[in-house]
Design a protein around this motif. Sequence first.
Motif, PDB file in Angstrom:
ATOM      1  N   GLU A   1       0.816  -1.206   0.000  1.00 51.72           N
ATOM      2  CA  GLU A   1       0.000   0.000   0.000  1.00 51.72           C
ATOM      3  C   GLU A   1       0.852   1.259   0.000  1.00 51.72           C
ATOM      4  OE1 GLU A   1      -2.797  -0.136   3.185  1.00 51.72           O
ATOM      5  OE2 GLU A   1      -4.280  -1.233   1.985  1.00 51.72           O
ATOM      6  N   ASP A   2       1.863   1.280   0.859  1.00 51.72           N
ATOM      7  CA  ASP A   2       2.726   2.455   0.919  1.00 51.72           C
ATOM      8  C   ASP A   2       3.478   2.635  -0.394  1.00 51.72           C
ATOM      9  OD1 ASP A   2       4.009   4.618   2.626  1.00 51.72           O
ATOM     10  OD2 ASP A   2       5.783   3.492   1.997  1.00 51.72           O
TER      11      ASP A   2
ATOM     12  N   LEU B   1       1.196   4.178  -3.234  1.00 62.78           N
ATOM     13  CA  LEU B   1       0.950   5.603  -3.080  1.00 62.78           C
ATOM     14  C   LEU B   1       2.226   6.413  -3.261  1.00 62.78           C
ATOM     15  CD1 LEU B   1      -1.483   5.320  -0.058  1.00 62.78           C
ATOM     16  CD2 LEU B   1      -2.094   6.037  -2.367  1.00 62.78           C
TER      17      LEU B   1
ATOM     18  N   SER C   1       3.017   7.037  -6.886  1.00 55.15           N
ATOM     19  CA  SER C   1       2.042   7.803  -7.671  1.00 55.15           C
ATOM     20  C   SER C   1       2.455   9.277  -7.650  1.00 55.15           C
ATOM     21  CB  SER C   1       0.629   7.600  -7.099  1.00 55.15           C
ATOM     22  OG  SER C   1       0.245   6.244  -7.187  1.00 55.15           O
TER      23      SER C   1
ATOM     24  N   VAL D   1      -3.182  11.005  -7.317  1.00 58.11           N
ATOM     25  CA  VAL D   1      -4.022   9.835  -7.074  1.00 58.11           C
ATOM     26  C   VAL D   1      -5.483  10.213  -7.261  1.00 58.11           C
ATOM     27  CG1 VAL D   1      -4.649   8.004  -5.455  1.00 58.11           C
ATOM     28  CG2 VAL D   1      -2.345   8.977  -5.374  1.00 58.11           C
TER      29      VAL D   1
ATOM     30  N   GLU E   1      -6.679   4.264   2.165  1.00 57.18           N
ATOM     31  CA  GLU E   1      -5.728   4.769   1.172  1.00 57.18           C
ATOM     32  C   GLU E   1      -5.772   6.288   1.067  1.00 57.18           C
ATOM     33  OE1 GLU E   1      -5.743   0.765  -1.637  1.00 57.18           O
ATOM     34  OE2 GLU E   1      -7.194   2.371  -1.976  1.00 57.18           O
TER      35      GLU E   1
ATOM     36  N   ASP F   1      -3.777   7.366   4.033  1.00 59.62           N
ATOM     37  CA  ASP F   1      -2.377   6.955   3.841  1.00 59.62           C
ATOM     38  C   ASP F   1      -1.673   7.922   2.900  1.00 59.62           C
ATOM     39  OD1 ASP F   1      -2.400   4.776   5.490  1.00 59.62           O
ATOM     40  OD2 ASP F   1      -2.708   3.299   3.905  1.00 59.62           O
ATOM     41  N   ASN F   2      -2.415   8.435   1.917  1.00 62.99           N
ATOM     42  CA  ASN F   2      -1.843   9.402   0.984  1.00 62.99           C
ATOM     43  C   ASN F   2      -1.822  10.808   1.576  1.00 62.99           C
ATOM     44  OD1 ASN F   2      -0.728   9.796  -1.687  1.00 62.99           O
ATOM     45  ND2 ASN F   2      -2.571  10.931  -2.184  1.00 62.99           N
TER      46      ASN F   2
ATOM     47  N   ASN G   1       1.432  13.941   2.465  1.00 66.64           N
ATOM     48  CA  ASN G   1       1.136  15.253   1.891  1.00 66.64           C
ATOM     49  C   ASN G   1       1.023  16.313   2.981  1.00 66.64           C
ATOM     50  OD1 ASN G   1       1.156  14.432  -0.754  1.00 66.64           O
ATOM     51  ND2 ASN G   1      -1.064  14.406  -1.010  1.00 66.64           N
TER      52      ASN G   1
ATOM     53  N   THR H   1       1.375  15.835  -3.539  1.00 67.14           N
ATOM     54  CA  THR H   1       0.904  15.437  -4.863  1.00 67.14           C
ATOM     55  C   THR H   1      -0.620  15.573  -4.928  1.00 67.14           C
ATOM     56  OG1 THR H   1       0.880  13.139  -4.089  1.00 67.14           O
ATOM     57  CG2 THR H   1       2.810  13.860  -5.349  1.00 67.14           C
TER      58      THR H   1
ATOM     59  N   MET I   1      -4.577  15.074  -5.151  1.00 69.09           N
ATOM     60  CA  MET I   1      -5.542  14.067  -4.721  1.00 69.09           C
ATOM     61  C   MET I   1      -6.914  14.473  -5.242  1.00 69.09           C
ATOM     62  SD  MET I   1      -4.394  13.559  -0.707  1.00 69.09           S
ATOM     63  CE  MET I   1      -5.616  12.255  -0.408  1.00 69.09           C
TER      64      MET I   1
END
Length: 377
Positions: A282-283, A286, A289, A293, A305, A308-309, A313, A322, A324
């Motif tokens: 999972e890490d 992300l 990316s 995402v 997720e 997690d992202n 950030n 990044t 989202m």
Amino acid sequence: MQTMPAHAAHHQDNEIETLEEFDAIVSARGTLAGFRVQAVDLTDRTRELLTTDTAGAVFLGCAMREEAAAKVRAAGALVFPPVPDLPFDPYRGHAYTPGELFASLDKGYEQTPDALAYAWFQQTKADGDVYASMLRSVHDDSVSDALDELLRGTRVVGVMGGHAMARGTQAYERAARLGRALAGAGFTVATGGGPGAMEAANLGAYAAPYDDAMLADACQLLGKAPSFTPSITEWARSAFEVRERWPKGNHSVGIPTWFYGHEPPNAFASHIAKYFANATREDGLLARSNAGVVFLPGAAGTVQEVFDNATPNYYESRGEPTPMVLVDRVHWTERLPVWPLLQSLARNRSMEPRIALVDHVEEAPEALVRLARASVG
């Protein structure tokens, strides 16, 4: 349209991952000193191994004759021999392909390397065997290395969403059109590699070289096996039928896990980085990316997720935040009110202009571009 880099083009200068590379290095340099040779069958290269300097070399899972192994060890090389009777290669140098994971599908999914690796994982996890745990870790590290080499220099957009999205639905076709639009815009599409929204996005990326009619026809064909339950075999066969009918698909990446091994990988990701450790997977998805995402409607896994992202950030632990993009206002504000919390987290921070909520999946690519401009503005 962006093309995925060739396997051999981006790995470290001292790594050898194919027999062709091995032959070229021996011929051009006359030495293997300090090289890392990864998962290459050297059974027929005994003469070269006996006559070439191997001081400081490391051989990871390379089959070789005993006299060659004895010589390279004596010359100062470190040899990690292949592990017998495993349904996977822990030292592999490349991501998986759908054909590799689904080999023997004609005998039923249960006979495929993917299913056998899951069965091995379930057995060894229950046993608590430290040797098996080490092999899983080596495998996952090898997969991460292969993924880094594969994606170096590409603009990757992650597409997240639930596994429950059924083929044959409008939601599935919209997610496929998203993947197609992203690939057509030059992005490398990366997903969690499983069924549902993940498969749809990989299918869309695969369909990028074809016209709208192809994607509609493919979705209709897949709709005959709408879910991987009750039969993974029929679900997977229909995907390979699409691939056979339209064989010149575009590249994309799937990053699934045997932790959720009851969910098979989808066959539309050209490169599959499958992990045993779900947290690593999972890490890694992300983190790679780098162009943003897109979060399609999902349940607990997709909610996880999102945050997690959001966490790196928020803290800028990976550098500039990044983009989202959350898709479906009703889903993310009423059914699962993630958006208000994400907005609150982002307020007055550098990530604030890099998050967006859109009503429809068709709006996501433009939103990504807009947020990317905010990132550099």
